[in-house]
Design an enzyme around this catalytic site. Structure first.
Site, mmCIF file in Angstrom:
data_model
loop_
_atom_site.group_PDB
_atom_site.id
_atom_site.type_symbol
_atom_site.label_atom_id
_atom_site.label_comp_id
_atom_site.label_asym_id
_atom_site.label_seq_id
_atom_site.Cartn_x
_atom_site.Cartn_y
_atom_site.Cartn_z
ATOM 1 N N LYS A 22 -127.149 3.842 -54.427
ATOM 2 C CA LYS A 22 -127.675 3.130 -53.290
ATOM 3 C C LYS A 22 -128.561 4.039 -52.427
ATOM 4 O O LYS A 22 -129.350 3.562 -51.640
ATOM 5 C CB LYS A 22 -126.505 2.625 -52.418
ATOM 6 C CG LYS A 22 -125.447 1.910 -53.208
ATOM 7 C CD LYS A 22 -124.167 1.707 -52.327
ATOM 8 C CE LYS A 22 -123.065 1.165 -53.199
ATOM 9 N NZ LYS A 22 -121.885 1.977 -53.202
ATOM 10 N N GLU A 58 -136.427 9.218 -55.433
ATOM 11 C CA GLU A 58 -135.118 9.870 -55.266
ATOM 12 C C GLU A 58 -134.845 10.145 -53.792
ATOM 13 O O GLU A 58 -135.764 10.453 -53.035
ATOM 14 C CB GLU A 58 -135.124 11.226 -55.996
ATOM 15 C CG GLU A 58 -135.162 11.115 -57.500
ATOM 16 C CD GLU A 58 -133.775 10.905 -58.102
ATOM 17 O OE1 GLU A 58 -132.874 10.397 -57.406
ATOM 18 O OE2 GLU A 58 -133.608 11.253 -59.270
ATOM 19 N N ASP A 93 -131.236 17.785 -56.172
ATOM 20 C CA ASP A 93 -130.361 18.906 -55.835
ATOM 21 C C ASP A 93 -130.257 19.821 -57.057
ATOM 22 O O ASP A 93 -131.147 20.631 -57.287
ATOM 23 C CB ASP A 93 -129.007 18.320 -55.406
ATOM 24 C CG ASP A 93 -128.046 19.364 -54.895
ATOM 25 O OD1 ASP A 93 -128.508 20.346 -54.293
ATOM 26 O OD2 ASP A 93 -126.822 19.206 -55.085
ATOM 27 N N PHE A 119 -125.107 20.454 -46.587
ATOM 28 C CA PHE A 119 -124.905 19.048 -46.924
ATOM 29 C C PHE A 119 -125.514 18.173 -45.826
ATOM 30 O O PHE A 119 -125.254 18.381 -44.644
ATOM 31 C CB PHE A 119 -123.414 18.744 -47.076
ATOM 32 C CG PHE A 119 -123.145 17.398 -47.668
ATOM 33 C CD1 PHE A 119 -123.181 17.209 -49.037
ATOM 34 C CD2 PHE A 119 -122.887 16.313 -46.843
ATOM 35 C CE1 PHE A 119 -122.957 15.957 -49.593
ATOM 36 C CE2 PHE A 119 -122.660 15.057 -47.391
ATOM 37 C CZ PHE A 119 -122.690 14.877 -48.762
ATOM 38 N N VAL A 120 -126.333 17.213 -46.224
ATOM 39 C CA VAL A 120 -127.031 16.385 -45.238
ATOM 40 C C VAL A 120 -126.718 14.907 -45.433
ATOM 41 O O VAL A 120 -126.352 14.471 -46.530
ATOM 42 C CB VAL A 120 -128.561 16.599 -45.289
ATOM 43 C CG1 VAL A 120 -128.923 18.032 -44.922
ATOM 44 C CG2 VAL A 120 -129.119 16.242 -46.661
#
Ligand code: IMP
Ligand code: MG
Length: 189
Positions: A49, A111, A115, A164-165
């Site tokens: 999602k 995207e 990562d 981490f976002v």
């Protein structure tokens, strides 16, 4: 230095890119895409999602005529920020496939973040096998510091540090996707 909004949810540590900065950068990248695909028709494909927010924001400012389609995947092993099985190879599987074929079409894979690169590489290989006329990658965020497999990113809005976002579609345990900005998350906060 971005101040935290008063209504920032718990866990949000600092804002990396404000809603205005994100919107501005998406307009700039849309202009690059319009220049490259001038006079053609483009199909934007995204993975449910997380990438849906970026796809719709981008589609609204593109001048190139676009179609959209979606797929969903599940990943195991090294793919994703928090490795469930550290050291395991990234294994990705299609859960819901695209509705339409992509043969002979110009395809842009949209995207939320590239990562380690496992997810993107899997998608690229899968889509390439279906005979598109062209296949490009456009990502909202790029974290090259954590890349394990190389993937050719054609368009990107922001390079981000190794934190981490959340926000703009990116989640933590399915929350925070609807934040308009991109924020560093500290779940302990
Ligand atoms: P990759 O296969 O390692 O490139 O992982 C890509 C996927 O991991 C993304 O599509 C996200 O779902 C997830 N992911 C990686 N980093 C983050 C992050 O900082 N916040 C939220 N999700 C992330
Ligand atoms: Mg996720």
């Amino acid at each position: 230095m971005n101040d935290l909004p008063l209504n920032a949810p718990p866990g949000v540590e600092r804002i990396l890119f404000t809603e205005e900065q994100v919107a501005q950068r998406i307009r700039e990248v849309a202009a690059e895409i319009d220049a490259k695909y001038h006079g053609r028709e483009l199909k934007l494909i995204s993975v449910l999602k997380g990438s849906v927010f970026f796809l719709t924001a981008l589609a609204r400012v593109l001048e190139t005529p676009v179609k959209i389609d979606f797929l969903s995947i599940s990943s195991f092993g090294a793919s994703g920020f928090n490795q469930t099985t550290p050291g395991a190879p990234g294994v990705v599987r299609i859960e819901k496939d695209l509705d339409e074929p992509i043969q002979d079409q110009d395809i842009l894979l949209i995207e939320d973040i590239v990562d380690t690169g496992f997810t993107t590489r899997y998608l690229l290989q899968t889509l390439a096998g279906r005979g598109p006329r062209s296949l490009g990658i456009c990502t909202l965020l790029d974290r090259t510091a954590r890349r394990i497999v190389q993937v050719p990113v054609d368009f990107r809005c922001f390079e981000i540090p190794d934190r981490f976002v959340v926000g703009c579609g990116l989640d933590h345990k399915q929350l925070y996707r609807n934040l308009g900005y991109i924020a560093v998350l500290d779940p302990e906060r």
